[in-house]
Design a protein around this motif. Structure first.
Motif, PDB file in Angstrom:
ATOM      1  N   MET A 129     -38.546   3.998  69.484  1.00 32.59           N
ATOM      2  CA  MET A 129     -39.966   4.183  70.459  1.00 32.59           C
ATOM      3  C   MET A 129     -40.237   5.062  70.248  1.00 32.59           C
ATOM      4  SD  MET A 129     -40.160   3.281  74.540  1.00 32.59           S
ATOM      5  CE  MET A 129     -41.408   3.952  75.192  1.00 32.59           C
ATOM      6  N   ILE A 130     -41.614   5.200  70.390  1.00 31.83           N
ATOM      7  CA  ILE A 130     -42.339   6.580  70.346  1.00 31.83           C
ATOM      8  C   ILE A 130     -42.613   6.897  71.539  1.00 31.83           C
ATOM      9  CG2 ILE A 130     -44.909   7.216  69.693  1.00 31.83           C
ATOM     10  CD1 ILE A 130     -44.874   5.465  67.271  1.00 31.83           C
ATOM     11  N   GLN A 131     -42.422   8.211  71.908  1.00 29.31           N
ATOM     12  CA  GLN A 131     -42.671   8.612  73.368  1.00 29.31           C
ATOM     13  C   GLN A 131     -43.844   9.033  73.979  1.00 29.31           C
ATOM     14  OE1 GLN A 131     -39.745   8.627  75.581  1.00 29.31           O
ATOM     15  NE2 GLN A 131     -38.736   7.663  73.564  1.00 29.31           N
ATOM     16  N   LEU A 176     -39.609   8.149  58.295  1.00 31.30           N
ATOM     17  CA  LEU A 176     -40.507   7.802  57.511  1.00 31.30           C
ATOM     18  C   LEU A 176     -41.492   6.550  57.789  1.00 31.30           C
ATOM     19  CD1 LEU A 176     -38.274   7.699  54.300  1.00 31.30           C
ATOM     20  CD2 LEU A 176     -39.813   9.539  55.010  1.00 31.30           C
ATOM     21  N   GLU A 177     -40.891   5.550  58.788  1.00 37.02           N
ATOM     22  CA  GLU A 177     -41.696   4.487  59.531  1.00 37.02           C
ATOM     23  C   GLU A 177     -42.732   5.286  60.305  1.00 37.02           C
ATOM     24  OE1 GLU A 177     -40.953   0.887  62.195  1.00 37.02           O
ATOM     25  OE2 GLU A 177     -39.375   2.046  61.778  1.00 37.02           O
ATOM     26  N   VAL A 178     -42.203   6.180  61.050  1.00 40.55           N
ATOM     27  CA  VAL A 178     -43.123   7.175  61.972  1.00 40.55           C
ATOM     28  C   VAL A 178     -44.467   7.600  61.199  1.00 40.55           C
ATOM     29  CG1 VAL A 178     -43.491   8.853  63.733  1.00 40.55           C
ATOM     30  CG2 VAL A 178     -41.508   7.302  63.694  1.00 40.55           C
ATOM     31  N   MET A 190     -46.067  12.454  66.492  1.00 42.82           N
ATOM     32  CA  MET A 190     -45.519  11.569  67.425  1.00 42.82           C
ATOM     33  C   MET A 190     -44.009  11.835  67.695  1.00 42.82           C
ATOM     34  SD  MET A 190     -46.905   7.828  65.691  1.00 42.82           S
ATOM     35  CE  MET A 190     -48.554   7.424  65.638  1.00 42.82           C
ATOM     36  N   CYS A 191     -43.724  11.860  68.883  1.00 40.42           N
ATOM     37  CA  CYS A 191     -42.178  12.163  69.372  1.00 40.42           C
ATOM     38  C   CYS A 191     -41.631  10.870  69.428  1.00 40.42           C
ATOM     39  CB  CYS A 191     -42.404  12.721  70.751  1.00 40.42           C
ATOM     40  SG  CYS A 191     -40.634  13.270  71.211  1.00 40.42           S
ATOM     41  N   THR A 192     -40.373  10.597  68.910  1.00 47.29           N
ATOM     42  CA  THR A 192     -39.468   9.409  68.807  1.00 47.29           C
ATOM     43  C   THR A 192     -38.118   9.659  69.292  1.00 47.29           C
ATOM     44  OG1 THR A 192     -38.713   9.780  66.484  1.00 47.29           O
ATOM     45  CG2 THR A 192     -40.897   8.546  66.660  1.00 47.29           C
ATOM     46  N   ASP A 193     -37.359   8.622  69.299  1.00 47.32           N
ATOM     47  CA  ASP A 193     -36.052   8.742  69.921  1.00 47.32           C
ATOM     48  C   ASP A 193     -35.230   9.236  68.476  1.00 47.32           C
ATOM     49  OD1 ASP A 193     -36.574   7.684  72.181  1.00 47.32           O
ATOM     50  OD2 ASP A 193     -36.420   5.573  71.503  1.00 47.32           O
ATOM     51  N   GLN A 194     -34.088   9.783  68.667  1.00 49.79           N
ATOM     52  CA  GLN A 194     -33.431  10.583  67.946  1.00 49.79           C
ATOM     53  C   GLN A 194     -32.871   9.573  66.531  1.00 49.79           C
ATOM     54  OE1 GLN A 194     -32.562  13.861  67.918  1.00 49.79           O
ATOM     55  NE2 GLN A 194     -31.644  13.714  65.998  1.00 49.79           N
ATOM     56  N   LYS A 213     -36.908  13.443  68.194  1.00 52.03           N
ATOM     57  CA  LYS A 213     -37.659  13.985  66.864  1.00 52.03           C
ATOM     58  C   LYS A 213     -39.196  13.958  66.907  1.00 52.03           C
ATOM     59  CE  LYS A 213     -34.943  11.249  64.185  1.00 52.03           C
ATOM     60  NZ  LYS A 213     -34.404  10.231  63.284  1.00 52.03           N
ATOM     61  N   VAL A 214     -39.531  14.963  66.632  1.00 50.33           N
ATOM     62  CA  VAL A 214     -41.123  14.969  66.350  1.00 50.33           C
ATOM     63  C   VAL A 214     -41.609  14.801  64.905  1.00 50.33           C
ATOM     64  CG1 VAL A 214     -43.380  16.396  67.024  1.00 50.33           C
ATOM     65  CG2 VAL A 214     -41.278  16.426  68.288  1.00 50.33           C
ATOM     66  N   VAL A 215     -42.117  13.972  64.658  1.00 51.84           N
ATOM     67  CA  VAL A 215     -42.829  13.800  63.252  1.00 51.84           C
ATOM     68  C   VAL A 215     -44.130  14.037  63.480  1.00 51.84           C
ATOM     69  CG1 VAL A 215     -43.201  11.862  61.547  1.00 51.84           C
ATOM     70  CG2 VAL A 215     -41.073  11.725  63.046  1.00 51.84           C
ATOM     71  N   TYR A 216     -44.729  14.913  62.418  1.00 53.28           N
ATOM     72  CA  TYR A 216     -46.194  15.174  62.578  1.00 53.28           C
ATOM     73  C   TYR A 216     -46.540  15.274  60.893  1.00 53.28           C
ATOM     74  CZ  TYR A 216     -44.623  19.737  60.694  1.00 53.28           C
ATOM     75  OH  TYR A 216     -44.046  20.962  60.266  1.00 53.28           O
TER      76      TYR A 216
END
Length: 161
Positions: A1-3, A78-80, A69-73, A56-59
């Motif tokens: 889930m994206i936070q 790659l999906e994000v 986007m900040c997501t769960d661990q 995890k932060v994906v940018y």
């Protein structure tokens, strides 16, 4: 889930935020300050994933904006990244080569696009055509409402003369 989703300019200005998890205003300010400091200082050759507070932060940087986007661990990074790219492609298609000024002056439309793609931090619509059709329908509703408001105000102006 994206936070949460953040759009940050190279100067550290926040252009868009969307929070899917409960954060107080004080926490939100602290998160934005911390993450903008971490992301803006990273080199361009480093990977686009950052471990942060057990999440995890994906940018990804597009022109002068960082889409974060900040997501769960345990979420797939790659999906994000694909979700970020999908969001940018739809913005690009809607605005015709989107730029930072488009997001500044039409932030409500950027929020609407994001809301069509993500609901409660989960990907809901992956079809660009469907999102484009829904945005066009929303724009036509807004235009109709403006026309009706204009005609009502004209009627009121004539009645009060």
């Amino acid at each position: 889930m994206i936070q949460f989703v953040l759009l940050i300019s190279r100067q550290g200005k926040v252009r868009l935020t969307k929070w899917y998890s409960p954060y107080t205003q004080k926490e939100r300010s602290k998160v934005i300050r911390e993450l903008s400091g971490v992301i803006l200082t990273r080199g361009p050759k480093l990977c686009n994933f950052v471990e942060w507070r057990g999440q995890k932060v994906v940018y990804k940087r597009y022109a002068s904006l960082y889409f974060c986007m900040c997501t769960d661990q345990d979420d797939n990074e790659l999906e994000v990244l694909e979700i970020i790219h999908h969001f940018v492609e739809i913005l690009d298609r809607y605005f015709g080569s989107v730029c930072e000024l488009d997001l500044i002056f039409n932030f409500h439309k950027a929020y609407y696009v994001l809301d069509e793609i993500l609901i409660a931090g989960e990907l809901q619509e992956s079809s660009k055509k469907t999102v484009a059709r829904l945005i066009a329908a929303q724009d036509s509703l807004v235009e109709t409402a403006k026309e009706q408001a204009s005609s009502i105000s004209n009627i009121i102006a004539q009645a009060t003369k």
